[in-house]
Design a protein around this motif. Sequence first.
Motif, PDB file in Angstrom:
ATOM      1  N   GLU A 167       0.830  -1.194   0.000  1.00 12.13           N
ATOM      2  CA  GLU A 167       0.000   0.000   0.000  1.00 12.13           C
ATOM      3  C   GLU A 167       0.872   1.255   0.000  1.00 12.13           C
ATOM      4  O   GLU A 167       2.044   1.215   0.406  1.00 12.13           O
ATOM      5  CB  GLU A 167      -0.928  -0.003   1.222  1.00 12.13           C
ATOM      6  CG  GLU A 167      -1.979  -1.097   1.177  1.00 12.13           C
ATOM      7  CD  GLU A 167      -3.004  -0.981   2.283  1.00 12.13           C
ATOM      8  OE1 GLU A 167      -2.767  -0.205   3.237  1.00 12.13           O
ATOM      9  OE2 GLU A 167      -4.042  -1.665   2.194  1.00 12.13           O
TER      10      GLU A 167
ATOM     11  N   GLU B 278       4.007   2.573   2.582  1.00 12.45           N
ATOM     12  CA  GLU B 278       4.280   1.397   3.403  1.00 12.45           C
ATOM     13  C   GLU B 278       5.587   0.743   2.965  1.00 12.45           C
ATOM     14  O   GLU B 278       5.839   0.588   1.769  1.00 12.45           O
ATOM     15  CB  GLU B 278       3.112   0.409   3.234  1.00 12.45           C
ATOM     16  CG  GLU B 278       3.119  -0.782   4.154  1.00 12.45           C
ATOM     17  CD  GLU B 278       1.847  -1.601   3.972  1.00 12.45           C
ATOM     18  OE1 GLU B 278       1.176  -1.861   4.994  1.00 12.45           O
ATOM     19  OE2 GLU B 278       1.526  -1.971   2.833  1.00 12.45           O
ATOM     20  N   SER B 279       6.414   0.332   3.926  1.00 14.85           N
ATOM     21  CA  SER B 279       7.615  -0.426   3.591  1.00 14.85           C
ATOM     22  C   SER B 279       7.231  -1.880   3.309  1.00 14.85           C
ATOM     23  O   SER B 279       6.143  -2.333   3.668  1.00 14.85           O
ATOM     24  CB  SER B 279       8.624  -0.362   4.741  1.00 14.85           C
ATOM     25  OG  SER B 279       8.168  -1.140   5.839  1.00 14.85           O
TER      26      SER B 279
ATOM     27  N   GLN C 287       6.605  -3.718   6.541  1.00 18.01           N
ATOM     28  CA  GLN C 287       5.290  -3.401   7.099  1.00 18.01           C
ATOM     29  C   GLN C 287       4.185  -4.147   6.358  1.00 18.01           C
ATOM     30  O   GLN C 287       3.215  -4.609   6.959  1.00 18.01           O
ATOM     31  CB  GLN C 287       5.051  -1.892   7.031  1.00 18.01           C
ATOM     32  CG  GLN C 287       5.898  -1.095   8.009  1.00 18.01           C
ATOM     33  CD  GLN C 287       5.785   0.401   7.781  1.00 18.01           C
ATOM     34  OE1 GLN C 287       5.632   0.855   6.652  1.00 18.01           O
ATOM     35  NE2 GLN C 287       5.876   1.163   8.856  1.00 18.01           N
ATOM     36  N   THR C 288       4.350  -4.269   5.032  1.00 17.64           N
ATOM     37  CA  THR C 288       3.353  -4.997   4.243  1.00 17.64           C
ATOM     38  C   THR C 288       3.292  -6.457   4.663  1.00 17.64           C
ATOM     39  O   THR C 288       2.202  -7.039   4.782  1.00 17.64           O
ATOM     40  CB  THR C 288       3.673  -4.900   2.745  1.00 17.64           C
ATOM     41  OG1 THR C 288       3.772  -3.531   2.363  1.00 17.64           O
ATOM     42  CG2 THR C 288       2.598  -5.576   1.919  1.00 17.64           C
TER      43      THR C 288
ATOM     44  N   ARG D 210       1.439  -6.650   7.998  1.00 17.74           N
ATOM     45  CA  ARG D 210       0.016  -6.299   7.865  1.00 17.74           C
ATOM     46  C   ARG D 210      -0.765  -7.381   7.130  1.00 17.74           C
ATOM     47  O   ARG D 210      -1.848  -7.791   7.565  1.00 17.74           O
ATOM     48  CB  ARG D 210      -0.119  -4.967   7.124  1.00 17.74           C
ATOM     49  CG  ARG D 210      -1.580  -4.586   6.838  1.00 17.74           C
ATOM     50  CD  ARG D 210      -1.691  -3.303   6.044  1.00 17.74           C
ATOM     51  NE  ARG D 210      -0.975  -3.360   4.787  1.00 17.74           N
ATOM     52  CZ  ARG D 210      -1.420  -3.956   3.676  1.00 17.74           C
ATOM     53  NH1 ARG D 210      -2.592  -4.597   3.681  1.00 17.74           N
ATOM     54  NH2 ARG D 210      -0.712  -3.957   2.567  1.00 17.74           N
TER      55      ARG D 210
END
Length: 298
Positions: free
Chosen positions: A183, A186-187, A190-191, A194
Amino acid sequence: MDRADHLRDQPEALSELWPRARVIVLDNSGNALADDDGSLRAPLGRELSDGPGGVGAAVFLGLAADGQAWFSIDAELVAFDAPRRVDLRSAAGHWPLLQASVFAQARALQHWRSRHRHCGVCGGEVASARAGWQGRCGQCGTEHYPRTDPAVIVAVSDGERLLLGRQAGWPARRYSVIAGFVEPGESLEQTVAREVLEETGVRVRSCRYLGSQPWPFPSALMLGFAAEAEPDEPKTGDELEEARWFTLDEIHAASARGERAATGEPGDDDGPLLSPSISISRWLIEHWRVAAQARAGR
């Protein structure tokens, strides 16, 4: 394949290459023209001189190691036919690497060009430039470039087991590792955290990048990770039909089954099946399996 970016702005040089170049011809569905046995039928450029299309209507893909140029063109623009049409997934599993790579490249560019015919800024018509690698709006002059959508795909382990899930529309009993699109803002790390949490309810502690694969269905770039996670009980939502932990023995047995679909006949092994061998998903699964076997001393 040398994509030879410097030649994209040299129409005279491309015209010189065209007569002896190989051309992959794609129909409106994105399938490649092929021979009776399913092998690629890529005519020479000079064999396509009778149709309305030529080097100006083709996309320049690059130069092979032997110096031969490769182009792609839409079948509707040339007076050329073949007995069969082959889809990209089938070609990836059976064609030589160069041909399959050329097909993937050509298919992704065809998809982009067919869906970006008008400018997103002013609505003007977009014309092809730089041998098919750029779109230029004839009204406001905005330049457009092929789109690639980054997505993470991750082999999640709790130290002993591997987390796999399946979507409702997949072939029966097929499982894969977890994946999702990046997204804005977003790194990649982080993806990973998530997407795994959203799809399975499992909390990721850490992850590391392993490798990537272009996935032109239609325009994704799959970025492969291995992740360590808490041994949470998986919980699925809207995206997955099922998610669960698999032991090393279960993964080993699933790997041994190959890629066949269930026959439904008596005596058929009804155990889980893994992703096709052409996918980075299967590579990530096998990477985890080999490492887990080494840790177990097998």
